[in-house]
Write an enzyme that holds these catalytic residues in place. Structure first.
Site, short mmCIF file in Angstrom:
data_model
loop_
_atom_site.label_atom_id
_atom_site.label_comp_id
_atom_site.label_asym_id
_atom_site.label_seq_id
_atom_site.Cartn_x
_atom_site.Cartn_y
_atom_site.Cartn_z
N LYS A 63 0.84 -1.19 0.00
CA LYS A 63 0.00 0.00 0.00
C LYS A 63 0.88 1.25 0.00
CE LYS A 63 -2.47 1.51 3.75
NZ LYS A 63 -2.33 2.97 3.83
N ASP B 108 -3.33 4.18 -2.14
CA ASP B 108 -4.29 4.60 -1.11
C ASP B 108 -4.31 6.13 -1.04
OD1 ASP B 108 -5.89 4.76 1.17
OD2 ASP B 108 -4.27 4.27 2.54
N LYS C 269 -7.33 7.87 -1.62
CA LYS C 269 -8.69 8.26 -1.19
C LYS C 269 -9.23 9.45 -1.97
CE LYS C 269 -7.85 6.73 3.58
NZ LYS C 269 -6.40 6.47 3.53
N ASP D 66 -13.47 14.25 -4.92
CA ASP D 66 -13.51 15.53 -5.64
C ASP D 66 -14.70 15.48 -6.60
OD1 ASP D 66 -12.73 18.01 -6.89
OD2 ASP D 66 -10.67 17.58 -6.29
N THR E 71 -12.18 5.75 10.28
CA THR E 71 -12.25 5.17 11.63
C THR E 71 -11.82 6.17 12.70
OG1 THR E 71 -10.11 4.17 11.16
CG2 THR E 71 -12.02 2.73 11.02
N ARG F 174 2.87 -0.88 11.00
CA ARG F 174 3.91 -0.86 12.04
C ARG F 174 4.31 -2.21 12.63
NH1 ARG F 174 0.85 3.99 14.79
NH2 ARG F 174 -0.78 2.91 13.64
O1 C5P Z 1 0.77 0.81 11.20
P1 C5P Z 1 -0.63 0.29 11.01
O2 C5P Z 1 -0.69 -1.22 10.93
O3 C5P Z 1 -1.61 0.88 12.01
O4 C5P Z 1 -1.02 0.82 9.57
C1 C5P Z 1 -2.32 0.71 9.06
C2 C5P Z 1 -2.40 1.38 7.74
O5 C5P Z 1 -3.76 1.40 7.34
C3 C5P Z 1 -1.95 2.84 7.72
O6 C5P Z 1 -1.38 3.11 6.44
C4 C5P Z 1 -3.22 3.62 7.91
O7 C5P Z 1 -3.19 4.90 7.31
C5 C5P Z 1 -4.23 2.73 7.18
N1 C5P Z 1 -5.59 2.86 7.63
C6 C5P Z 1 -6.00 2.67 8.93
N2 C5P Z 1 -7.31 2.80 9.29
C7 C5P Z 1 -8.21 3.09 8.36
C8 C5P Z 1 -7.84 3.24 7.04
C9 C5P Z 1 -6.52 3.12 6.69
O8 C5P Z 1 -5.18 2.39 9.79
N3 C5P Z 1 -9.47 3.16 8.72
#
Ligand code: C5P
Length: 247
Positions: free
Chosen positions: A37, A64, A66, A69, A128, A224
């Site tokens: 992603k 990603d 999003k 527009d 979220t 992460r």
């Molecule tokens: O580091 P982590 O596992 O939390 O990363 C989750 C990824 O998913 C990040 O790139 C974050 O921006 C994305 N994301 C999220 N929650 C959402 C939509 C996208 O954590 N509702």
């Protein structure tokens, strides 16, 4: 689910800002992960070169960005996403049905013109980071958050989108409303065996890889827990093992 299937359904969030870091991660992980992603951070810094770099190493890209527009502008962006050869990209469902249909039609006609496979287009329903209070008091949306999520998911499906990005808590309701064959991609994944800095983690409503798969997620997005691991390859292996146990 076999580990080969699990590997296809694991998506790594390349949340880094240097192309060299992204390339190093893809090189280390490409035997274990095939979908990467690329979000605002890396794309704003490195642009389409980041997409090309991942693809040249054999990875598929979920762009990603999003899009949200007017329909004409989103359609133009969708054509460029197709020209980049991304596997998947997303738009905000709250951009409305005209905007979503414009994205689908533009992506379909550009894919036909390029003789390439059309990308999967996902909708973001309600971020979220929003909650019922923000929805009611700030955005003046009277629907309960959970209803707004399923309402927008159904709207996206009706516009021809391939699926949605959804938190683990939303999977069951979306599956019930939109059925099978509608892709659900789920972030907020936290394998208990891996996560460090638990107290500093900003993801509140999480699920393990096994739980997300069991609930019906088609793809899980992990950032992460892999990016910050001492051994990212080992972390990815553990996640794949957990995914296979969930099915
Ligand atoms: O580091 P982590 O596992 O939390 O990363 C989750 C990824 O998913 C990040 O790139 C974050 O921006 C994305 N994301 C999220 N929650 C959402 C939509 C996208 O954590 N509702």
């Amino acid at each position: 689910m076999t580990s080969e299937e699990a590997k296809k359904r694991l998506c790594l969030a390349l949340d880094v800002n240097r192309l060299s870091d992204a390339v190093r991660l893809v090189e280390i992980l490409r035997d274990r992960i095939t979908l990467f992603k690329i979000g605002f951070q890396l794309f704003t810094k490195e642009g389409p070169g980041a997409v090309q770099a991942v693809q040249s190493l054999g990875g598929r890209v979920f762009l990603d960005l999003k899009y949200h527009d007017i329909p004409n502008t989103v359609a133009a962006a969708a054509r460029e996403a197709v020209n980049m050869g991304v596997y998947m990209f997303n738009v905000h469902a709250s951009g409305g049905s005209d905007m979503m249909r414009a994205a689908v039609e533009a992506a379909a006609s550009q894919s036909q013109k390029n003789n390439t496979t059309m990308p999967v287009i996902l909708a973001v329903t309600v971020l979220t980071s929003l909650n019922d209070r923000i929805l009611t008091d700030e955005l003046n949306i009277k629907n309960q958050l959970s209803h707004q999520v399923t309402h927008l998911a159904a709207l996206a499906k009706g516009c021809g989108l391939g699926g949605v990005v959804a938190s683990p808590q939303e999977i069951t309701a979306i599956r019930e409303r939109c059925g099978h064959g509608f892709t659900i991609l789920t972030p907020g994944i936290r394998p208990p065996c891996i996560i460090k800095d638990k107290d500093e983690d900003d993801q509140k409503r999480t699920a393990t890889p096994a739980q997300a798969i069991r609930l019906g997620a088609d793809y899980i997005v992990v950032g992460r827990p892999i990016l910050k691991a001492d051994d990212p390859a080992e972390a990815a292996d553990k996640i794949v093992r957990d995914m296979t146990s969930g099915y």
